[in-house]
Design a protein around this motif. Structure first.
Motif, PDB file in Angstrom:
ATOM      1  N   VAL A  17       0.596  -1.215  -0.267  1.00  9.97           N
ATOM      2  CA  VAL A  17      -0.007  -0.549  -0.252  1.00  9.97           C
ATOM      3  C   VAL A  17       0.816   1.371   0.185  1.00  9.97           C
ATOM      4  CG1 VAL A  17      -1.434   1.784   1.122  1.00  9.97           C
ATOM      5  CG2 VAL A  17      -1.782  -1.351   1.252  1.00  9.97           C
ATOM      6  N   ASP A  18       0.804   2.261  -0.953  1.00  8.27           N
ATOM      7  CA  ASP A  18       1.173   4.052  -1.347  1.00  8.27           C
ATOM      8  C   ASP A  18       2.454   3.626  -1.422  1.00  8.27           C
ATOM      9  OD1 ASP A  18      -0.818   4.805  -0.132  1.00  8.27           O
ATOM     10  OD2 ASP A  18      -0.682   4.813   2.073  1.00  8.27           O
ATOM     11  N   HIS A  19       3.183   1.938  -2.337  1.00 11.69           N
ATOM     12  CA  HIS A  19       4.081   2.220  -2.824  1.00 11.69           C
ATOM     13  C   HIS A  19       4.256   3.140  -4.586  1.00 11.69           C
ATOM     14  CE1 HIS A  19       3.240  -0.655  -6.174  1.00 11.69           C
ATOM     15  NE2 HIS A  19       2.165  -0.754  -4.259  1.00 11.69           N
ATOM     16  N   GLY A  20       3.824   3.068  -4.529  1.00  5.29           N
ATOM     17  CA  GLY A  20       3.757   3.969  -5.878  1.00  5.29           C
ATOM     18  C   GLY A  20       2.775   2.672  -7.089  1.00  5.29           C
ATOM     19  N   VAL A  21       2.764   3.872  -7.949  1.00  5.43           N
ATOM     20  CA  VAL A  21       1.742   3.175  -9.427  1.00  5.43           C
ATOM     21  C   VAL A  21       2.503   1.897 -10.169  1.00  5.43           C
ATOM     22  CG1 VAL A  21       0.099   4.059 -11.020  1.00  5.43           C
ATOM     23  CG2 VAL A  21       0.128   5.215  -9.212  1.00  5.43           C
ATOM     24  N   SER A  22       3.441   2.149  -9.933  1.00  7.34           N
ATOM     25  CA  SER A  22       4.376   1.629 -11.021  1.00  7.34           C
ATOM     26  C   SER A  22       4.148  -0.103 -10.663  1.00  7.34           C
ATOM     27  CB  SER A  22       5.819   1.609 -10.927  1.00  7.34           C
ATOM     28  OG  SER A  22       5.978   1.510 -10.011  1.00  7.34           O
ATOM     29  N   CYS A  23       3.994  -0.561 -10.008  1.00  5.80           N
ATOM     30  CA  CYS A  23       4.375  -2.265 -10.270  1.00  5.80           C
ATOM     31  C   CYS A  23       2.122  -2.882  -9.518  1.00  5.80           C
ATOM     32  CB  CYS A  23       4.574  -2.651  -9.190  1.00  5.80           C
ATOM     33  SG  CYS A  23       4.810  -2.871  -6.906  1.00  5.80           S
ATOM     34  N   ASP A  24       1.881  -1.665  -9.189  1.00  4.40           N
ATOM     35  CA  ASP A  24       0.106  -1.642  -8.262  1.00  4.40           C
ATOM     36  C   ASP A  24      -0.251  -2.653  -9.475  1.00  4.40           C
ATOM     37  OD1 ASP A  24       0.103  -0.523  -6.471  1.00  4.40           O
ATOM     38  OD2 ASP A  24      -0.622   1.911  -7.417  1.00  4.40           O
ATOM     39  N   ARG A  25      -0.557  -2.823 -10.753  1.00  2.00           N
ATOM     40  CA  ARG A  25      -1.422  -3.414 -11.335  1.00  2.00           C
ATOM     41  C   ARG A  25      -0.530  -5.051 -11.807  1.00  2.00           C
ATOM     42  NH1 ARG A  25      -0.680  -4.941 -16.543  1.00  2.00           N
ATOM     43  NH2 ARG A  25       1.139  -3.143 -17.632  1.00  2.00           N
ATOM     44  N   MET A  26       0.671  -4.905 -12.084  1.00  2.00           N
ATOM     45  CA  MET A  26       1.332  -6.415 -11.742  1.00  2.00           C
ATOM     46  C   MET A  26       1.116  -7.274 -10.793  1.00  2.00           C
ATOM     47  SD  MET A  26       3.962  -5.511 -13.938  1.00  2.00           S
ATOM     48  CE  MET A  26       5.304  -4.082 -12.903  1.00  2.00           C
ATOM     49  N   MET A  47      -5.294   0.038 -15.270  1.00  3.12           N
ATOM     50  CA  MET A  47      -5.285   1.438 -14.168  1.00  3.12           C
ATOM     51  C   MET A  47      -6.207   3.088 -14.517  1.00  3.12           C
ATOM     52  SD  MET A  47      -3.038   0.666 -11.092  1.00  3.12           S
ATOM     53  CE  MET A  47      -2.937   2.481 -10.769  1.00  3.12           C
ATOM     54  N   THR A  48      -6.743   3.485 -14.065  1.00  2.00           N
ATOM     55  CA  THR A  48      -7.168   5.072 -14.107  1.00  2.00           C
ATOM     56  C   THR A  48      -6.433   5.996 -12.982  1.00  2.00           C
ATOM     57  OG1 THR A  48      -8.896   3.655 -15.678  1.00  2.00           O
ATOM     58  CG2 THR A  48      -9.055   6.213 -14.763  1.00  2.00           C
ATOM     59  N   GLY A  49      -5.860   6.502 -13.392  1.00  2.00           N
ATOM     60  CA  GLY A  49      -4.786   7.250 -12.238  1.00  2.00           C
ATOM     61  C   GLY A  49      -4.995   6.304 -10.801  1.00  2.00           C
ATOM     62  N   THR A  50      -5.160   6.472 -10.209  1.00  2.00           N
ATOM     63  CA  THR A  50      -4.636   5.509  -9.011  1.00  2.00           C
ATOM     64  C   THR A  50      -5.602   4.993  -8.490  1.00  2.00           C
ATOM     65  OG1 THR A  50      -5.426   7.114  -7.272  1.00  2.00           O
ATOM     66  CG2 THR A  50      -3.419   7.588  -7.815  1.00  2.00           C
ATOM     67  N   TYR A  51      -6.367   3.765  -9.373  1.00  2.00           N
ATOM     68  CA  TYR A  51      -6.974   3.589  -9.035  1.00  2.00           C
ATOM     69  C   TYR A  51      -6.607   1.791 -10.472  1.00  2.00           C
ATOM     70  CZ  TYR A  51     -10.568   6.778  -6.936  1.00  2.00           C
ATOM     71  OH  TYR A  51     -10.667   7.843  -5.690  1.00  2.00           O
ATOM     72  N   ILE A  52      -7.315   0.967  -9.581  1.00  2.00           N
ATOM     73  CA  ILE A  52      -6.916  -0.477 -10.227  1.00  2.00           C
ATOM     74  C   ILE A  52      -8.415  -0.524 -11.011  1.00  2.00           C
ATOM     75  CG2 ILE A  52      -7.266  -2.947  -9.964  1.00  2.00           C
ATOM     76  CD1 ILE A  52      -4.284  -1.871 -10.664  1.00  2.00           C
ATOM     77  N   VAL A  53      -8.967  -0.919 -11.809  1.00  2.00           N
ATOM     78  CA  VAL A  53     -10.180  -0.882 -12.648  1.00  2.00           C
ATOM     79  C   VAL A  53     -10.162  -2.922 -13.334  1.00  2.00           C
ATOM     80  CG1 VAL A  53     -11.947  -0.334 -14.865  1.00  2.00           C
ATOM     81  CG2 VAL A  53     -10.054   1.474 -13.783  1.00  2.00           C
ATOM     82  N   LEU A  54     -10.973  -3.675 -12.957  1.00  2.00           N
ATOM     83  CA  LEU A  54     -11.270  -5.102 -13.280  1.00  2.00           C
ATOM     84  C   LEU A  54     -12.268  -4.716 -14.282  1.00  2.00           C
ATOM     85  CD1 LEU A  54     -10.901  -6.492  -9.438  1.00  2.00           C
ATOM     86  CD2 LEU A  54      -9.536  -6.141 -11.325  1.00  2.00           C
ATOM     87  N   GLU A  55     -12.091  -5.676 -15.297  1.00  2.00           N
ATOM     88  CA  GLU A  55     -13.149  -5.226 -16.577  1.00  2.00           C
ATOM     89  C   GLU A  55     -12.975  -7.132 -16.774  1.00  2.00           C
ATOM     90  OE1 GLU A  55     -13.604  -1.425 -18.690  1.00  2.00           O
ATOM     91  OE2 GLU A  55     -11.317  -2.394 -18.621  1.00  2.00           O
ATOM     92  N   ARG A  79     -10.378   2.088  -3.845  1.00  2.00           N
ATOM     93  CA  ARG A  79      -9.410   2.103  -4.554  1.00  2.00           C
ATOM     94  C   ARG A  79      -9.277   1.161  -5.791  1.00  2.00           C
ATOM     95  NH1 ARG A  79      -3.302   2.919  -2.960  1.00  2.00           N
ATOM     96  NH2 ARG A  79      -3.132   3.431  -5.374  1.00  2.00           N
ATOM     97  N   VAL A  80     -11.089   0.426  -5.963  1.00  2.00           N
ATOM     98  CA  VAL A  80     -11.016  -0.686  -7.238  1.00  2.00           C
ATOM     99  C   VAL A  80     -12.088  -0.288  -6.999  1.00  2.00           C
ATOM    100  CG1 VAL A  80     -11.256  -2.871  -7.491  1.00  2.00           C
ATOM    101  CG2 VAL A  80      -9.647  -2.465  -5.905  1.00  2.00           C
ATOM    102  N   MET A  81     -12.636  -0.517  -9.072  1.00  2.00           N
ATOM    103  CA  MET A  81     -13.381  -0.036  -9.648  1.00  2.00           C
ATOM    104  C   MET A  81     -13.351  -1.070 -10.311  1.00  2.00           C
ATOM    105  SD  MET A  81     -13.331   4.174 -10.933  1.00  2.00           S
ATOM    106  CE  MET A  81     -12.186   4.144 -11.181  1.00  2.00           C
TER     107      MET A  81
END
Length: 97
Positions: A17-26, A47-55, A79-81
């Protein structure tokens, strides 16, 4: 650390949590791929901004909930849509006149 089944708590992911966006998606992609009995081959993590989008699609609403819970455990609450669609047989209901 990868998930084994559904036995996890949000504290397992505090290091992410709060480490940066670069590896959130992975990180989310890796964790949901280890869910036992859940086919996530049709789930796209973006990713959309700082949110993860699951589709995508999953077999049941319970699978969708499992994927969403794991994503929230990794990203943090709120932080999840989710745009996941359940492809399972709809539950029976009765229309009232």
């Amino acid at each position: 650390m990868f998930l084994s089944g559904t036995q996890y708590t949000p504290s397992h992911f505090n290091y992410l949590v709060d480490h940066g966006v670069s590896c959130d998606r992975m990180a989310v992609e890796a964790e949901i791929s280890y869910l036992d009995g859940v086919d996530t081959s049709n789930v796209v993590v973006d990713m959309t901004g700082t949110y993860i989008v699951l589709e995508g699609t999953v077999a049941s609403t319970s699978d969708a909930v499992k994927v969403e819970r794991v994503a929230e455990a990794v990203m943090g609450a709120g932080r999840v849509m989710s745009r996941l669609i359940s492809m399972g047989t709809p539950s029976r209901f009765q229309l009232l006149a």
